[in-house]
Design a protein around this motif. Structure first.
Motif, PDB file in Angstrom:
ATOM      1  N   GLY A  25       0.941  -1.481   0.150  1.00 18.65           N
ATOM      2  CA  GLY A  25       0.403   0.216  -0.082  1.00 18.65           C
ATOM      3  C   GLY A  25       0.834   1.199  -0.393  1.00 18.65           C
ATOM      4  N   ALA A  26       1.319   2.297   0.795  1.00 16.69           N
ATOM      5  CA  ALA A  26       1.252   3.733   1.120  1.00 16.69           C
ATOM      6  C   ALA A  26       2.556   3.156   1.833  1.00 16.69           C
ATOM      7  N   GLN A  27       3.095   2.029   2.060  1.00 17.15           N
ATOM      8  CA  GLN A  27       4.392   1.398   2.911  1.00 17.15           C
ATOM      9  C   GLN A  27       5.313   1.498   2.413  1.00 17.15           C
ATOM     10  N   THR A  28       6.676   1.343   2.611  1.00 18.93           N
ATOM     11  CA  THR A  28       7.532   1.106   2.115  1.00 18.93           C
ATOM     12  C   THR A  28       8.685  -0.267   2.020  1.00 18.93           C
ATOM     13  N   PHE A  29       7.847  -0.779   2.792  1.00 12.36           N
ATOM     14  CA  PHE A  29       7.789  -2.278   2.887  1.00 12.36           C
ATOM     15  C   PHE A  29       6.594  -3.422   2.530  1.00 12.36           C
ATOM     16  N   SER A  30       7.086  -4.976   2.508  1.00 18.63           N
ATOM     17  CA  SER A  30       5.601  -5.301   2.325  1.00 18.63           C
ATOM     18  C   SER A  30       4.976  -6.226   3.872  1.00 18.63           C
ATOM     19  N   GLY A  31       6.155  -6.938   4.526  1.00 22.60           N
ATOM     20  CA  GLY A  31       6.429  -8.037   4.703  1.00 22.60           C
ATOM     21  C   GLY A  31       5.620  -7.106   6.900  1.00 22.60           C
ATOM     22  N   ILE A  32       6.698  -7.025   6.932  1.00 21.22           N
ATOM     23  CA  ILE A  32       7.440  -6.708   8.522  1.00 21.22           C
ATOM     24  C   ILE A  32       8.178  -5.788   7.911  1.00 21.22           C
ATOM     25  N   SER A  33       7.431  -4.500   9.511  1.00 20.94           N
ATOM     26  CA  SER A  33       8.217  -3.053   9.550  1.00 20.94           C
ATOM     27  C   SER A  33       8.350  -3.576  11.115  1.00 20.94           C
ATOM     28  N   MET A  34       9.537  -3.479  12.025  1.00 16.13           N
ATOM     29  CA  MET A  34      10.107  -3.868  13.436  1.00 16.13           C
ATOM     30  C   MET A  34      11.133  -2.317  13.779  1.00 16.13           C
ATOM     31  N   SER A  63       4.398  -7.987  -1.593  1.00 16.83           N
ATOM     32  CA  SER A  63       5.199  -6.937  -2.931  1.00 16.83           C
ATOM     33  C   SER A  63       4.623  -5.682  -1.965  1.00 16.83           C
ATOM     34  N   GLY A  64       5.816  -4.734  -3.576  1.00 16.49           N
ATOM     35  CA  GLY A  64       4.915  -3.572  -2.841  1.00 16.49           C
ATOM     36  C   GLY A  64       6.138  -2.565  -2.366  1.00 16.49           C
ATOM     37  N   GLY A  65       6.446  -2.101  -2.393  1.00 15.03           N
ATOM     38  CA  GLY A  65       7.701  -0.932  -1.255  1.00 15.03           C
ATOM     39  C   GLY A  65       8.931  -1.446  -1.811  1.00 15.03           C
ATOM     40  N   SER A  66       9.757  -1.152  -1.181  1.00 12.98           N
ATOM     41  CA  SER A  66      11.239  -1.270  -1.437  1.00 12.98           C
ATOM     42  C   SER A  66      11.312  -2.555  -0.588  1.00 12.98           C
ATOM     43  N   ALA A  67      11.456  -3.483   0.347  1.00 12.95           N
ATOM     44  CA  ALA A  67      11.412  -4.546   0.878  1.00 12.95           C
ATOM     45  C   ALA A  67      11.002  -4.755   1.571  1.00 12.95           C
ATOM     46  N   SER A  68      11.063  -6.493   1.712  1.00  8.40           N
ATOM     47  CA  SER A  68       9.785  -7.231   2.457  1.00  8.40           C
ATOM     48  C   SER A  68      10.241  -6.671   3.960  1.00  8.40           C
ATOM     49  N   ASP A 104      15.674 -13.483  13.967  1.00  7.93           N
ATOM     50  CA  ASP A 104      16.587 -14.464  13.994  1.00  7.93           C
ATOM     51  C   ASP A 104      15.851 -15.963  13.476  1.00  7.93           C
ATOM     52  N   PHE A 105      16.731 -17.235  12.648  1.00  9.08           N
ATOM     53  CA  PHE A 105      16.520 -18.184  11.721  1.00  9.08           C
ATOM     54  C   PHE A 105      14.924 -17.936  11.547  1.00  9.08           C
ATOM     55  N   SER A 106      15.169 -16.864  10.759  1.00  6.38           N
ATOM     56  CA  SER A 106      13.493 -16.276   9.911  1.00  6.38           C
ATOM     57  C   SER A 106      14.381 -16.450   8.476  1.00  6.38           C
ATOM     58  N   VAL A 107      13.091 -16.494   7.626  1.00  4.55           N
ATOM     59  CA  VAL A 107      13.060 -15.958   6.093  1.00  4.55           C
ATOM     60  C   VAL A 107      12.482 -14.761   5.254  1.00  4.55           C
ATOM     61  N   ALA A 108      13.288 -14.468   4.221  1.00  5.61           N
ATOM     62  CA  ALA A 108      12.380 -13.470   4.141  1.00  5.61           C
ATOM     63  C   ALA A 108      13.585 -13.087   3.352  1.00  5.61           C
ATOM     64  N   GLN A 109      12.997 -11.793   1.597  1.00  2.00           N
ATOM     65  CA  GLN A 109      12.851 -11.973   0.373  1.00  2.00           C
ATOM     66  C   GLN A 109      14.016 -11.282   0.195  1.00  2.00           C
ATOM     67  N   GLU A 110      14.956 -11.247   1.244  1.00  2.00           N
ATOM     68  CA  GLU A 110      16.316 -10.772   0.634  1.00  2.00           C
ATOM     69  C   GLU A 110      16.711 -10.538   2.790  1.00  2.00           C
ATOM     70  N   THR A 111      17.967 -10.254   2.198  1.00  2.00           N
ATOM     71  CA  THR A 111      18.722 -10.478   4.002  1.00  2.00           C
ATOM     72  C   THR A 111      18.551  -9.560   4.285  1.00  2.00           C
ATOM     73  N   VAL A 112      18.642  -9.619   5.851  1.00  2.00           N
ATOM     74  CA  VAL A 112      18.247  -9.407   6.480  1.00  2.00           C
ATOM     75  C   VAL A 112      19.196 -10.018   8.045  1.00  2.00           C
ATOM     76  N   THR A 113      19.664  -8.391   8.879  1.00  2.00           N
ATOM     77  CA  THR A 113      20.437  -8.946  10.002  1.00  2.00           C
ATOM     78  C   THR A 113      20.347  -9.716  10.811  1.00  2.00           C
TER      79      THR A 113
END
Length: 934
Positions: free
Chosen positions: A752-761, A775-780, A789-798
């Motif tokens: 939607g109007a957010q820059t993320f599509s999955g989680i913002s924390m 989908s949408g935004g610049s990152a999942s 931690d111990f999670s799966v994402a569409q891009e690298t997350v520290t």
């Protein structure tokens, strides 16, 4: 009802205040025209029939409007020191200012002489300035004043001195552009307000009014009725301060402060509050309902019969008294208050339902106050001597034993029981003639008995009103009635649209036709058969009973069809209550501004809601802080429910379309197609669920919800575990500032109007969670803080042991987010302390292998239908390449397996021993398939 005592007679009339008839009383025994005219100089007359000829010194020459006569008298004082006004309604076009020590008085009192604002301009009606310390304003009904000034008020009367006596000050409003106003009816910094009715005035403004009826910064308020005044602010952070009175300084004495619908009775920061009765007031968004005290001295008060229950704006119980400072002594309140000689006893009002707050014979308030010097020459609110015994009575009324007309009261014990009850009734009688008394009891259950002052009656289940008629030898009589005094419950009650509606509703033939009467008489459970039960007031469950439908939510509906109200409330007094098997729909609590109309379908402070459909509820607000379209909960359990198509509609951004929770648990539910609609596009949060505290959400599917910020979930604390959050059409999957997200699957959400599509924390922790195919935004995942931690994402997350890999869902196209055989998420999570005994989204064992799976669903190779997957290595090479294919199979029946491969180059090995095959490829691009059969 306005009661006025003149020359020993009680005059009675009905006066409507803001659409309701209030019973108020003011004694005018001291206001007599013969006294008014003694010792004064020339008089200006005012009459609608006058010729309006100066010096207005006869009725023929009388001025036709009050402001001209008052201005003339003030200009010619002391030669002219009285303005006398005859009957009529005087519409004034400007404020009437009394600036010298003149007397402005009506001939026949407030019931015949009316002064009102007659234009659309904003002004108060009367002001007594500091230059007029001995001025008198007496005998008028003063109405329709309107001020619109910040930090000011007194739309009826503003006084810095003088006396206002025997006036009815009603329907005035002190408003502003948002900042506080002071005194909807009266603003006083000095002088005396005596023997007046102050009713139905309003100082509600955005930043909270002070004193709906009276704002006192000085002076004396004595022997007044202050009732039905409004004082509110915008929402739970801005309640009204003193619906009846705001006491900043000065003295309020011998007053009845009753029936003020918000802001409580009195808000006190300093001054003296003594011998008042504060009853029947409501708090609304304020926790205090009778008295708030932060300073000053209070004594000899009765604070009783004010609003109780839950203040939903604050998630706290209403309190009769909230005391943070000052002293409160020799008083009776519903809850214990620290101070000298305070009590929680029933003060025994004669008839509080009609606002008759006189003390009944035997009242614990009689002769129990503390005396003061002023009392020896003072009167109570009804014009009787203030002390008639050795000590003053507590409250606004003084009772003279063995004097006056016959009066009676009765009490009973016990008054509540289950199945059967023997109640003992004891009468108290007083008056100047108590000879030859006779007693006739009507016990409300068909038993009428003429006997003595003490009787015992046996009751079966039901709610009973009891009446006592007492008469003496002179045939003087008194009727005492106590409504719904005896309450006897029965274990099970029944509800049916075709029932006989006969108390106590103990079988289908006698079944209640609506829910609330049956709930009120049940001690264990209420059975409800098929039908639609329309409500116009919320169904209240206030005890720990079970309310259950016979055939479930598809056939049993509770539906709001009138008034802007929610559908069901479960109070904090019902921690073990259960509501099960209903469709709950069309709740529409509405607020004009920030009233926080939480929970369009259900508001719960305890209990369990199970197997219910909560749908199509639409709370609405023009402002902010509207929480929970479907459910608002502070504790309790919501389980196995469908929460669907609810909407928190709020211009400045609502809080959660589905479930708003500050505590409690939600588990095994589907939360679908809920939304926060904010026409102002002002960041509505949490389309499906919002956790703003310690609540937990477990094993739930949140599907197709929508919110500006957090389409699925918005959380500032709490925990979300074993949930699928998918297909949020706007606002992304989940937003968190704190809390824990564990073993969840967050997929196919839109930014939607957010820059993320999955989680913002920005805080909290995410563990063992799949965030993919959003989908949408610049990152999942947008991670500004917290741990991932111990999670799966569409891009690298520290974080620790995170993967960037297709999780391989079994059938994502059809919303099946189980892991396919061979998924890299199987057995690759970290075992949390709850995993060994926990369950996944489908209530299967959470930990099957050596390590927990990532995501909401645990893959069990020994359950379900046959399913297969395979991996190949390597899949890239030059010239020729040997590739090893390894099959994996899951399912409850894996006996006699055969493997049939199509390796894409013409080779088709098959057999029971072909779980692993090797093939040599020449340059090309090959598609491989595997068919497995048991």
């Amino acid at each position: 009802m306005l009661k006025m005592k003149t020359g020993g007679r009680m005059l009675t009339s009905h006066t409507a205040y803001a659409g309701r008839v209030q019973t108020v009383a003011v004694m005018a025994g001291l206001w007599l025209l013969s006294l008014c005219l003694q010792g004064y100089a020339a008089t200006c007359y005012v009459s609608l029939a006058g010729s309006h000829t100066e010096p207005y010194d006869t009725w023929d020459k009388a001025a036709t409007n009050i402001q001209v006569a008052v201005a003339y008298a003030c200009a010619n004082f002391p030669a002219c020191d009285t303005v006398l006004v005859t009957d009529g309604t005087y519409s004034v076009a400007a404020e009437v200012v009394i600036s010298t020590n003149i007397r402005v008085q009506s001939v026949n009192g407030p019931q015949a002489t009316f002064v009102r604002r007659g234009t659309t301009a904003s002004f108060r009606l009367f002001q007594i300035t500091p230059e007029a310390p001995a001025a008198i304003l007496a005998g008028f009904t003063i109405s329709n004043g309107y001020t619109y000034t910040d930090y000011d008020g007194g739309a009826g009367v503003k006084m810095a001195g003088g006396m206002v006596s025997n006036c009815v000050i009603r329907n005035n409003a002190a408003k502003s552009g948002g900042n506080p106003t002071y005194g909807g009816g009266v603003f006083m910094s000095g002088g005396t307000l005596v023997q007046c009715v102050v009713a139905s005035n309003d100082c509600s403004v955005y930043w909270s009014g002070r004193g709906g009826g009276v704002y006192a910064a000085g002076g004396l308020v004595d022997r007044c009725w202050i009732t039905n005044n409004l004082c509110d602010g915008a929402g739970e952070e801005r309640p009204g301060y003193g619906g009846g009175v705001f006491l900043a300084n000065g003295t309020v004495r011998n007053c009845v402060i009753s029936g003020n619908p918000d802001g409580g009775g009195v808000y006190m920061t300093n001054g003296i509050l003594e011998n008042c009765t504060i009853a029947g007031n409501r708090g609304r968004d304020a926790q205090w309902t009778g008295l708030y005290q932060s300073g000053g001295q209070a004594r000899n008060l009765i604070i009783h019969g004010n609003q109780s229950g839950i203040c939903w704006a604050l998630d706290l119980d209403y309190q009769a008294v909230v005391k943070t400072g000052g002293t409160l002594d020799f008083s009776i309140a519903e809850t214990a208050v620290a101070g000298a000689s305070n009590s929680t006893a029933n003060p025994m009002f004669l008839n509080p339902l009609t606002q008759d707050y006189r003390l009944a014979p035997g009242s614990p308030a009689l002769d129990m106050g503390t005396n003061a010097a002023w009392m020896s020459t003072s009167l109570d609110v009804s014009g009787n001597p203030r002390i008639t015994g050795s000590c003053v009575d507590i409250g606004a009324y003084e009772m003279t034993p063995a004097a006056g007309p016959l009066r009676a009261y009765f009490d009973a014990a016990p008054t509540a029981g289950d199945t059967s009850l023997d109640a003992v009734f004891t009468a108290s009688v007083d008056g100047s003639d108590t000879n030859g008394l006779s007693y006739t009891w009507n016990f409300g259950n068909g038993v009428v008995r003429s006997s003595g002052p003490q009787e015992t009656n046996t009751y079966g289940p039901g709610l009973y009103t009891v009446t006592l008629v007492v008469s003496n030898a002179s045939l003087e009589g008194y009727v005492a009635t106590r409504t719904n005094l005896v309450h006897v419950t029965t274990p099970v009650t029944y509800v049916s649209p075709g029932g006989g509606n006969i108390q106590p509703y103990t079988n289908w033939a006698m079944a209640a036709t609506s829910l609330q009467p049956a709930i009120d008489l049940a001690s264990q459970s209420v059975l409800v058969t098929d039908g639609t039960y329309n409500i116009s007031t919320p169904v209240l469950i206030a005890t720990s009973i079970t309310v259950r439908s016979v055939n479930g939510p598809s056939l049993t509906m509770i539906r709001r069809t009138a008034n802007n109200v929610r559908v069901v409330e479960i109070s904090s007094n019902a921690p073990s209550a259960m509501l099960a098997g209903f469709t709950i729909r069309d709740g529409t609590p509405v607020t004009t501004w920030d009233g926080k109309p939480a929970g369009g379908g259900v508001k719960m402070a305890g209990g369990t809601v199970s197997n219910c459909v909560i749908r199509d509820n639409l709370p609405f607000s023009y402002g902010i802080s509207l929480y929970g379209g479907g459910i608002y909960m502070t504790t309790g359990l919501v389980t196995h429910c469908l929460i669907v198509s609810n909407d928190a509609h709020c211009y400045w951004g609502g809080r959660c379309g589905g479930i708003y929770m500050t505590g409690g648990r939600v588990q095994d539910c589907v939360i679908q197609s809920n939304r926060v609609s904010d026409p102002g596009s002002n960041a509505g949060t949490g389309g499906g669920i919002m956790i703003a505290g310690t609540g937990s959400v477990d094993r739930c599917r949140l599907l197709s919800n929508q919110g500006y910020n957090g389409g699925g979930i918005y959380m500032t604390g709490g925990r979300v575990r074993n949930c699928v959050i998918a297909a949020s059409s706007y606002g992304a999957g989940l937003v968190m500032t704190a809390g824990a997200v564990e073993n969840c699957t967050i997929a196919d959400n839109q930014a939607g109007a957010q820059t993320f599509s999955g989680i913002s924390m920005s805080g909290g922790g995410v563990t063992n969670t799949i965030v993919y195919f959003n989908s949408g935004g610049s990152a999942s995942v947008s991670k500004a803080g917290g741990s991932f931690d111990f999670s799966v994402a569409q891009e690298t997350v520290t974080g620790v042991s995170n993967l960037v890999v297709d999780p391989q869902f079994a059938d994502r196209a059809n919303g099946n987010y189980a892991l396919a055989a061979g998924s890299p998420c199987i057995d690759s999570g970290t075992n949390l302390d709850w995993c060994a005994a926990g369950l996944d989204l489908d209530r299967n064992a959470r930990l099957i292998g050596a390590a927990v799976d990532r995501g909401a669903l645990e893959n069990d190779p020994d359950k379900g239908p046959l399913a297969a997957n395979f991996v190949a290595a390597p899949t890239l090479g030059n010239e020729t390449q040997d590739v090893v294919f390894t099959a994996s199979v899951v399912g409850s029946n894996k006996t006699g397996l055969t493997y049939s491969w199509d390796l894409g180059d013409g080779h088709t090995p098959s057999g029971s021993d072909k779980a692993v095959v090797t093939n040599t490829y020449t340059p090309g691009l090959y598609t491989v398939s595997l068919f497995v059969q048991n």
